[in-house]
Design a protein around this motif. Structure first.
Motif, PDB file in Angstrom:
ATOM      1  N   UNK A   1       0.822  -1.214   0.000  1.00 46.13           N
ATOM      2  CA  UNK A   1       0.000   0.000   0.000  1.00 46.13           C
ATOM      3  C   UNK A   1       0.854   1.262   0.000  1.00 46.13           C
ATOM      4  N   UNK A   2       0.355   2.306  -0.640  1.00 48.06           N
ATOM      5  CA  UNK A   2       1.156   3.517  -0.776  1.00 48.06           C
ATOM      6  C   UNK A   2       0.813   4.609   0.241  1.00 48.06           C
TER       7      UNK A   2
ATOM      8  N   UNK B   1       1.275   8.634  -0.638  1.00 48.95           N
ATOM      9  CA  UNK B   1       1.771   9.464  -1.736  1.00 48.95           C
ATOM     10  C   UNK B   1       2.352  10.780  -1.239  1.00 48.95           C
TER      11      UNK B   1
ATOM     12  N   UNK C   1      -3.453  16.561  -3.257  1.00 56.71           N
ATOM     13  CA  UNK C   1      -4.055  15.989  -4.463  1.00 56.71           C
ATOM     14  C   UNK C   1      -4.538  14.562  -4.240  1.00 56.71           C
ATOM     15  N   UNK C   2      -4.291  14.019  -3.052  1.00 55.63           N
ATOM     16  CA  UNK C   2      -4.576  12.610  -2.844  1.00 55.63           C
ATOM     17  C   UNK C   2      -6.065  12.356  -2.633  1.00 55.63           C
TER      18      UNK C   2
ATOM     19  N   UNK D   1     -14.583   9.091   2.624  1.00 55.72           N
ATOM     20  CA  UNK D   1     -14.765   8.170   1.533  1.00 55.72           C
ATOM     21  C   UNK D   1     -13.511   7.343   1.275  1.00 55.72           C
ATOM     22  N   UNK D   2     -12.324   7.974   1.386  1.00 56.22           N
ATOM     23  CA  UNK D   2     -11.084   7.233   1.140  1.00 56.22           C
ATOM     24  C   UNK D   2     -10.978   6.054   2.106  1.00 56.22           C
TER      25      UNK D   2
ATOM     26  N   UNK E   1     -13.865   3.443   1.337  1.00 52.92           N
ATOM     27  CA  UNK E   1     -13.496   2.687   0.135  1.00 52.92           C
ATOM     28  C   UNK E   1     -12.612   1.505   0.519  1.00 52.92           C
TER      29      UNK E   1
ATOM     30  N   UNK F   1      -4.123   9.235   5.357  1.00 50.37           N
ATOM     31  CA  UNK F   1      -3.556   8.192   4.494  1.00 50.37           C
ATOM     32  C   UNK F   1      -2.882   7.116   5.345  1.00 50.37           C
TER      33      UNK F   1
ATOM     34  N   UNK G   1      -5.453   4.932   6.786  1.00 49.36           N
ATOM     35  CA  UNK G   1      -5.894   3.964   5.781  1.00 49.36           C
ATOM     36  C   UNK G   1      -4.940   2.760   5.772  1.00 49.36           C
TER      37      UNK G   1
END
Lengths: 294, 291
Positions: free
Chosen positions: A93-94, A96, A101-102, A111-112, A115, A164, A167
């Motif tokens: 998994x990344x 970024x 912009x992610x 939502x991220x 998802x 992130x 996540x």
């Protein structure tokens, strides 16, 4: 969970007009292995345009290399079966570079995370999903009520980058591909972020490929370091060895480019860099880097 | 649902959007109820029939906008012609927007030779001079249906939408959030629909409005010079009648003025809606607290 991520002779060319041959080679015959156990941090250091982000995209399967292969558990990631692909996706998994912009500006940041919950089947009901999200947000020291239901532009860069990480925390991959994750964060947020990454390594056994141009963060993270210039890896070793006994001239140049937090050191540092530039010009080895813009 | 509440909220805040929607809404209402209105004016008989009334009656209580050279009621004609114009706009707008969006997304997202082929094709269609070709086509197409006219016009209007949207797709597809969707196992179609499409709504909206307007004015242009397809009476045909019979000199000014005013209003309304919706589409322009 497979235990190894391997790059074997990866080469990436891009078509480009006005260049000799009609293409530029961003990554040239790069091979290295990342092992999931013991969990480690491997830094990939190089200047802008050296091919480090392209390697990240290759490893993540976002860009198919023109030659060579990326192997996950010994198999080419572009030839995986359905089940193997699902496992690879979850396991690699990344994080970024650009926290601005992610996130899709059209949706709330939740939502991220949702998802990830849905696509990877992390929770069967909405309640357990929410529990998971809140737990992961707390793990990266975010208050769920401060971030959930917000739009990306309402959060700071550090908050977004930590979402992130939340996540990643939910997915528990064996490998984190972090492409310059702290280059757009300010100093104390950066330390915060790096500490969370180290926590993940210790507590959840995640191996991180940390891509950066900043040697001071490499120092801080420890582990191993690879130095890349012009698409080739020129040096690899434990951070302490590479930092103190650099064998490649480019590594030396990088080391001399670290700003010293000492007013008295400023003058000599600048002279050193200039001298090194002169040296590069006179007896430049075949793999010498371009003179960096200072 | 969330979008709907956002739209409602923006309508409250943006006077431009509200005015545009009200004007367009009234026109659509008028068009929808045009058969009823026409029937009411005729009072049992057809007011658009040739020699339904006396020729060249001046505007008065019986005939709000007078009658034309064949003794048809101008008000009834205008109402049904507007319905025709709006239908042409809607048909051509939908066809060219759908075609343009599909071509733009396939070309922009897939790239490579697919993009090359599609872009060349749209490029070729773009440089074809549309109006002379429409004139030639309409010469062959007497008594065509409304839908056929719409298709004819949209053949030449979708490339404009396709070009602008493709360039946006090109810039959006390399955004990190698309990469994030890909590592979250989203498929291409899912990425296009859920990640890219919402961000392109303003462009799609503008594309729809401009092709709808283009179609309406394209048909008006054909009708005004007397070359419209035979089967349809739109606002342009009334203007053509007014010009060719010298209606202005006979005191029948509404035949000329009313269609033009309606077309101008339509143009203004669609543009106001476009500008107003921009605020809904762009979350940065929404309230700071998010709700």
């Amino acid at each position: 969970m497979k235990s190894e991520l391997e790059l074997r002779g990866v080469q990436q060319r891009f078509h480009a007009r006005g260049v000799e041959g009609g293409y530029i080679t961003a990554v040239d015959d790069v091979s290295f292995t990342l092992a999931a156990s013991p969990p480690q941090v491997v830094s990939l250091v190089g200047q802008s345009g050296s091919g480090k982000s392209t390697i990240a995209r290759n490893v993540l399967g976002l860009q198919k290399p023109t030659a060579g292969s990326v192997l996950y558990g010994g198999k080419d990631i572009f030839k995986l079966s359905r089940a193997e692909y699902d496992e690879y996706r979850r396991d690699v998994q990344p994080v970024f570079q650009d926290p601005y912009a992610i996130f899709n500006p059209f949706y709330r940041v939740d939502r991220a995370l949702w998802k990830a919950v849905k696509k990877f089947g992390l929770a069967s009901t909405r309640a357990t999903g929410l529990e998971l999200i809140e737990e992961s947000l707390r793990a990266v020291r975010l208050e769920p009520e401060n971030v959930l239901g917000r739009y990306p532009h309402q959060l700071s860069g550090g908050q977004r980058q930590r979402i992130m990480l939340a996540r990643v925390h939910m997915l528990r991959p064996s490998f984190i591909i972090a492409d310059e994750p702290v280059s757009m964060l300010d100093a104390q947020v950066r330390k915060h972020f790096l500490d969370i990454l180290l926590d993940f390594q210790r507590e959840h056994g995640m191996t991180t490929l940390f891509i950066t141009h900043d040697l001071s963060t490499v120092y801080y993270l420890g582990g191993e370091v690879m130095v890349i210039t012009k698409g080739s890896i020129v040096e690899r070793g434990p951070v302490s060895t590479v930092m103190h006994e650099p064998s490649h001239p480019y590594t030396k140049l990088l080391l001399d480019s670290i700003p010293q937090p000492d007013p008295d050191a400023r003058w000599t540092t600048r002279i050193n860099v200039d001298e090194l530039d002169e040296e590069e010009k006179t007896d430049a080895p075949a793999t010498a880097p371009e003179t960096p813009v200072i | 649902m969330r979008l709907l509440t956002a739209v409602l909220r923006t309508i409250r805040h943006s006077r431009r959007l509200a005015v545009g929607l009200i004007i367009l809404g009234l026109m659509v209402l008028l068009a929808v109820f045009s058969p009823l209105i026409v029937h009411a004016i005729g009072g049992g008989s057809d007011p658009i029939e040739v020699a339904a009334y006396e020729k060249w009656l001046v505007p008065g209580p019986d005939h709000l906008l007078g009658t034309d050279q064949y003794g048809r009621d101008v008000f009834a004609m205008v109402v049904s012609a507007m319905s025709v114009s709006l239908q042409i706009g809607a048909i051509a707008g939908v066809i060219s927007t759908v075609a343009g969006v599909i071509v733009a997304f396939v070309a922009g997202y897939k790239g490579g030779w697919i993009d090359g082929v599609l872009s060349t094709f749209t490029g070729i269609l773009l440089v074809i001079p549309t109006f002379p070709l429409l004139i030639a086509l309409s010469a062959y197409a007497k008594n065509v249906s409304l839908f056929q006219v719409g298709v004819m016009i949209s053949i030449f209007s979708w490339p404009f939408a396709a070009k602008t949207i493709r360039s946006q797709v090109l810039s959006l597809r390399s955004r990190p959030y698309v990469d994030l969707a890909r590592v979250s196992k989203a498929r291409d179609l899912e990425i296009i629909v859920t990640e890219l499409l919402p961000n392109l709504l303003p462009f799609i909206g503008v594309g729809f409005a401009s092709s709808a307007l283009g179609a309406i004015f394209g048909l008006v242009g054909l009708e005004v010079i007397g070359l419209g397809p035979g089967g349809v009476i739109d606002l342009g045909q009334i203007i053509f009648n007014a010009i060719s019979t010298g209606a202005l000199t006979l005191g029948a000014w509404p035949m000329f003025v009313v269609p033009i005013v309606l077309l101008t209003l339509l143009f203004a309304a669609l543009n106001m809606i476009n500008i107003g919706l921009e605020e809904v589409y762009n979350p940065r322009l929404r309230g700071v607290a998010g709700e």
